[in-house]
Design an enzyme around this catalytic site. Sequence first.
Site, PDB file in Angstrom:
ATOM      1  N   LYS A 118     -13.531 -40.146  20.190  1.00  0.00           N
ATOM      2  CA  LYS A 118     -13.859 -41.815  20.212  1.00  0.00           C
ATOM      3  C   LYS A 118     -15.071 -42.296  19.780  1.00  0.00           C
ATOM      4  O   LYS A 118     -15.392 -43.093  19.268  1.00  0.00           O
ATOM      5  CB  LYS A 118     -13.492 -42.237  21.638  1.00  0.00           C
ATOM      6  CG  LYS A 118     -12.096 -41.717  22.415  1.00  0.00           C
ATOM      7  CD  LYS A 118     -10.912 -42.444  21.704  1.00  0.00           C
ATOM      8  CE  LYS A 118      -9.659 -41.625  22.201  1.00  0.00           C
ATOM      9  NZ  LYS A 118      -8.559 -42.338  21.645  1.00  0.00           N
TER      10      LYS A 118
HETATM   11  C1  PLP Z   1      -9.122 -36.092  23.474  1.00  0.00           C
HETATM   12  C2  PLP Z   1      -8.098 -36.801  22.902  1.00  0.00           C
HETATM   13  N1  PLP Z   1      -7.358 -36.513  21.841  1.00  0.00           N
HETATM   14  C3  PLP Z   1      -6.508 -36.844  21.173  1.00  0.00           C
HETATM   15  C4  PLP Z   1      -6.051 -38.270  21.575  1.00  0.00           C
HETATM   16  C5  PLP Z   1      -4.838 -39.139  20.777  1.00  0.00           C
HETATM   17  O1  PLP Z   1      -5.417 -40.122  20.114  1.00  0.00           O
HETATM   18  P1  PLP Z   1      -4.640 -41.516  19.625  1.00  0.00           P
HETATM   19  O2  PLP Z   1      -4.531 -42.203  20.857  1.00  0.00           O
HETATM   20  O3  PLP Z   1      -5.590 -41.935  18.682  1.00  0.00           O
HETATM   21  O4  PLP Z   1      -3.471 -40.877  19.165  1.00  0.00           O
HETATM   22  C6  PLP Z   1      -6.901 -39.015  22.674  1.00  0.00           C
HETATM   23  C7  PLP Z   1      -6.474 -40.504  22.639  1.00  0.00           C
HETATM   24  O5  PLP Z   1      -5.353 -40.893  22.987  1.00  0.00           O
HETATM   25  C8  PLP Z   1      -7.843 -38.188  23.299  1.00  0.00           C
HETATM   26  O6  PLP Z   1      -8.792 -38.941  24.000  1.00  0.00           O
HETATM   27  N1  LIG Z   2      -6.943 -41.370  24.387  1.00  0.00           N
HETATM   28  C1  LIG Z   2      -7.652 -42.752  24.672  1.00  0.00           C
HETATM   29  C2  LIG Z   2      -6.814 -44.054  24.802  1.00  0.00           C
HETATM   30  C3  LIG Z   2      -6.032 -44.475  23.512  1.00  0.00           C
HETATM   31  O1  LIG Z   2      -7.183 -45.258  23.352  1.00  0.00           O
HETATM   32  P1  LIG Z   2      -7.765 -45.889  21.891  1.00  0.00           P
HETATM   33  O2  LIG Z   2      -8.669 -46.494  22.137  1.00  0.00           O
HETATM   34  O3  LIG Z   2      -7.450 -44.834  20.854  1.00  0.00           O
HETATM   35  O4  LIG Z   2      -6.330 -46.944  21.490  1.00  0.00           O
HETATM   36  C4  LIG Z   2      -8.719 -42.770  25.811  1.00  0.00           C
HETATM   37  O5  LIG Z   2      -9.047 -41.393  25.866  1.00  0.00           O
HETATM   38  O6  LIG Z   2      -8.939 -43.614  26.557  1.00  0.00           O
END
Ligand code: PLP
Ligand SMILES: N[C@@H](CCOP(=O)(O)O)C(=O)O
Length: 471
Positions: A118
Amino acid sequence: MRYVSTRATDHTTRAFSDILLEGLAPDGGLYLPVEYPRVDAGTLARWRDVLLDDGYAGLAFEVCSLFIDDIPAEDLLGICRRAYAPEKFLDPQIVPVSELSDGVRLAHLSNGPSAAFKDMAMQLLGELFAHELARRGERLTILGATSGDTGSAAEYALLGRPGIRVVMLSPADRMTPFQQAQMYSIDDPGVVNLAVAGVFDDCQDLVKAINADAEFKRDHRIGAVNSINWARLMAQVVYYFAAWLRTGGDGPVSFAVPSGNFGNIAAGHIARLMGLPIRHLVLATNENDVLDEFFRTGVYRPRAAQQTHATSSPSMDISKASNFERFVADLLGRDGARIADLFGRELPETGRLDLSGEDRDRFGFVSGSSTHADRLAEIRATWENDRVLIDPHTADGVHVARRLLASGEVTGPVVVLETALPVKFAETITQATGIVPPRPDRFAGIEDLPRHVTRIPADVDAVRRAIDGAA
Ligand SMILES: Cc1ncc(COP(=O)(O)O)c(C=O)c1O
Ligand SMILES: N[C@@H](CCOP(=O)(O)O)C(=O)O
């Protein structure tokens, strides 16, 4: 570049800076560029040099310039350089790509401040918000939802920025002790952590409900950092280009993507439509397999909170994938009226969307899911064979990639997106390998710090009160 809501039924378009601050569109849809810019082989060759000479920040500038035409180029370059300053990341390449002994590659996306992928987008969003708010002389209250990683990445990126405060909803007791400590140990009046009695989807629903209240949203200057905000996806598109360029060669590569809210892989889908040679987008879920089910059957069937499993890849415990609407918009040729009907009426009324008659295969998706035992086995095997520790979410991706490579469904170089550092999920890592994952110095003792968090019910008025109280 102009932007349009997935649910738009007229020709109204918006500028990037407006949708950056607005987040979710007023009609409940998500913003997309009117069309995706196309990148040819010559541009990819030039970007290979850019990545070598100007680093990840230079590449980010090139990609973002295709989507942003209302921030002066020299400002945008500064924004990218600050966001991707090498000293903020554990590796100066920002997104290095490594190869395991079986040929599977890992694109390391979790070297940033909060140890999850993120950061790759959130560092850029922090700079973009700061730039735009200063230019307008405005303030913003970021209302976000997290399953464990978005929250800390956003709080780290936005902490102390003038005119910005963060109200973050997290599912009470469903994140790891480390994830909780990352967020709840922050002691700052500009950061409000709310632990909601519910799952991530409840938190996300609350964010959407607040955004649907136009008057409250306007009066409180509510903005978004979740991947419902287009800028998140734009920033995430960059690492697909970087990983492809670092994999070498000019041929197609497949990406295996741990998925929950569909933002991570939606960025890959966009990169592919822009012309990046991606053969397959391998979507990997945990036991919460709504998206895997869709790509296998064509039926999208979000689950209720009670049917959302608490798994050992908890950040992907998501059963209603926000960005799925963006994919369906592309699938249906950007038919805003139909999207509005599907997501605004049919899905709430029937609990499912049957899109099996649409040609989803043309977008290159294949999918699979993993169990707790699968993740443990992948973490153990990767440690024993390569002395590389992967976190349980990355293990979801590695598992599905290895399975589909073995079955021949996927061929050629496969890059798995590594989405978090093992330290965030120490218990599972130790269960798999007997090893306590290494902890970067900056996280020493965070679980022992006092916590700043308020428990609330999954109730929109409780969120409204918390936002008012934090004002
Ligand atoms: C560590 C991790 N991997 C994968 C994902 C999946 O990503 P997305 O939600 O964008 O599909 C997330 C969050 O959802 C995450 O925090
Ligand atoms: N995996 C995310 C939840 C999804 O959130 P987004 O911000 O990617 O829409 C988290 O760890 O918070």
